[in-house]
Design an enzyme around this catalytic site. Structure first.
Site, PDB file in Angstrom:
ATOM      1  N   VAL A 104       0.858  -1.177   0.000  1.00 45.20           N
ATOM      2  CA  VAL A 104       0.000   0.000   0.000  1.00 45.20           C
ATOM      3  C   VAL A 104       0.896   1.229   0.000  1.00 45.20           C
ATOM      4  CG1 VAL A 104      -1.814   1.265   1.206  1.00 45.20           C
ATOM      5  CG2 VAL A 104      -1.778  -1.240   1.292  1.00 45.20           C
ATOM      6  N   CYS A 105       0.630   2.163  -0.890  1.00 44.64           N
ATOM      7  CA  CYS A 105       1.342   3.433  -0.931  1.00 44.64           C
ATOM      8  C   CYS A 105       2.853   3.196  -1.098  1.00 44.64           C
ATOM      9  CB  CYS A 105       1.013   4.237   0.323  1.00 44.64           C
ATOM     10  SG  CYS A 105       1.449   5.976   0.261  1.00 44.64           S
ATOM     11  N   THR A 106       3.666   3.760  -0.199  1.00 47.63           N
ATOM     12  CA  THR A 106       5.120   3.641  -0.324  1.00 47.63           C
ATOM     13  C   THR A 106       5.651   2.272   0.096  1.00 47.63           C
ATOM     14  OG1 THR A 106       5.359   4.648   1.854  1.00 47.63           O
ATOM     15  CG2 THR A 106       5.544   6.116  -0.060  1.00 47.63           C
ATOM     16  N   THR A 124       2.424   3.547  -6.855  1.00 50.30           N
ATOM     17  CA  THR A 124       2.584   4.017  -5.486  1.00 50.30           C
ATOM     18  C   THR A 124       1.898   5.371  -5.394  1.00 50.30           C
ATOM     19  OG1 THR A 124       4.198   4.420  -3.703  1.00 50.30           O
ATOM     20  CG2 THR A 124       4.797   5.186  -5.906  1.00 50.30           C
TER      21      THR A 124
END
Length: 320
Positions: A104-106, A124
Site C-alpha cells: 500500500v502506498c510507499t 505508489t
C-alpha cells in the site's frame, strides 16, 4: 478454508494503510469467508504509527508461518531515505512464505528494494512515483493507477487506495458480489470513477535520462499549448521523427503523442479546477476542442470534464 492475511507494520507506519485494508478483510470474514488477520512487526510487540496511535501485540516474524496474503503498509520514510535493511530482511522472509504479496502506498519501495518488482508494472502514491522510478529504473511505474496486479505482486496508490486494493483481492477470492457488499457496507466505491491522477496537479512520469529528451519534455511542460506535433518536436531536437519516437519508447515507455496528450490533460484538469470553462481549458491546455478534451478524459480517467470538476473542485455538498 481460512485465509491468513498478515500486515507488515513498523514504527511511523501510516495508520490508514493498515486499518483500511484490514477492515475490508474483516468484513469478508463477517460475510462468511473465514479470514484471520494479524499484524507483524520486525521485532514483535507494540508499534507506534505516524499519528501516534499504538498498535499493540504485533507478532514477531518467526511466530507467523505461511500466509495467504502479505500486505506491506507504507510510511513517508520508505520513500526518503528508504526502507532500512532489517525491514527489508523481514519483508523478504515473509514474502517467501506468502501466496501473494501486496503493498500500500510507499510499501512499494520495500518490494522494489528487494528486486521483486523488477520488470513488473507497479504503482505508489503519486507524490512518490517519480522517486520510485528514478531509484528503481527496472520497475515499470504507472503513477495513474489505483492498484496494479503483476503476477503474484499487487501494488496500490496512496493511502486510501489500499481499500481499493483490498476490495480487488477479495473480489478475486470470493467474487464481485462479496466485494460489492463490503464496498456498500464501508460506503466506498466498488470501482472509483477515474484514476489516481485526479489527485495530483503534476505529471508523475519517470524523468527522462538523456539531456535531449529532458530538454524537450521540459519545453512541453512549460507550454503545453504550443505546437508539439512529432515533426515539430523532432525539428526542435534536431533528430529524425523515428529516432525521437525510439527515445520516448526507451526512456518514458510511451509514444510522443501519448505523452504530450497526458501533459495537456494534466494542464486541463488544473484549469478546470481553477474555474476555466471546458472550452477555455481545452484551448489553453493545447487539447483544442471540447470534444478532444472529453475524449482524453474518458480515455485516461474514465470520467467527463464536468463530472471531474464537480467531484474534485469542492468538498462542499450541493444544496438541494
Amino acid at each position: 478454508m481460512t485465509r491468513r492475511v498478515g500486515f507488515l507494520v513498523f514504527d511511523a507506519v501510516t495508520l490508514l494503510d493498515v486499518s483500511g485494508p484490514l477492515e475490508v478483510f474483516h468484513q469478508a470474514a463477517r460475510l462468511g469467508h473465514p479470514c484471520t488477520t494479524l499484524l507483524i512487526s520486525p521485532h514483535g510487540g507494540p508499534v507506534t504509527t505516524s499519528n501516534g496511535v499504538a498498535l499493540a501485540a504485533t507478532a514477531a516474524p518467526h511466530d507467523v508461518g505461511p500466509l495467504d496474503t502479505l500486505v506491506i503498509a507504507g510510511a513517508d520514510h520508505l520513500a526518503d531515505p528508504g526502507p532500512e535493511s532489517p525491514l527489508l530482511a523481514v519483508a523478504d522472509t515473509l514474502a517467501g512464505q506468502a501466496r501473494r504479496v501486496a503493498s500500500v502506498c510507499t510499501g512499494a519501495f520495500v518490494l522494489a528494494g528487494l528486486g521483486l518488482l523488477d520488470g513488473r508494472r507497479a504503482t505508489t502514491h503519486w507524490r512518490h512515483a517519480r522517486e520510485l522510478a528514478r531509484r528503481h529504473p527496472r520497475v515499470r511505474v504507472e503513477p495513474d493507477a489505483l492498484h496494479i496486479r503483476d503476477g503474484r505482486y499487487h501494488t496500490s496508490a496512496g493511502i486510501s487506495a489500499g481499500i481499493d486494493l483490498a476490495l480487488a483481492l477479495v473480489e478475486h477470492d470470493h467474487g464481485p458480489d462479496t466485494a460489492r457488499d463490503i464496498a456498500r457496507e464501508l460506503v466506498v466505491f466498488m470501482q472509483r470513477p477515474g484514476g489516481q491522477s485526479q489527485f495530483s496537479t503534476a505529471l508523475a512520469t519517470p524523468p527522462a535520462r538523456g539531456d535531449l529528451l529532458r530538454t524537450l519534455t521540459a519545453a512541453v511542460l512549460a507550454d503545453p499549448a504550443a505546437d508539439h506535433s512529432l515533426p515539430a518536436m523532432a525539428s526542435a531536437a534536431a533528430v529524425s521523427t523515428r529516432h525521437l519516437t525510439r527515445l520516448f519508447h526507451t526512456e518514458l515507455h510511451t509514444t510522443p503523442a501519448r505523452w504530450v496528450e497526458r501533459v495537456r490533460l494534466d494542464r486541463a484538469r488544473q484549469l478546470l479546477l481553477d474555474g476555466h470553462s471546458i472550452t477555455s481549458a481545452a484551448r489553453h491546455s493545447g487539447l483544442g476542442s471540447d470534444e478532444t478534451l472529453r475524449r482524453a478524459f474518458a480515455r485516461h480517467l474514465g470520467t467527463t470534464p464536468t463530472a471531474y470538476r464537480r467531484r474534485f473542485g469542492t468538498t462542499r455538498t450541493t444544496a438541494p
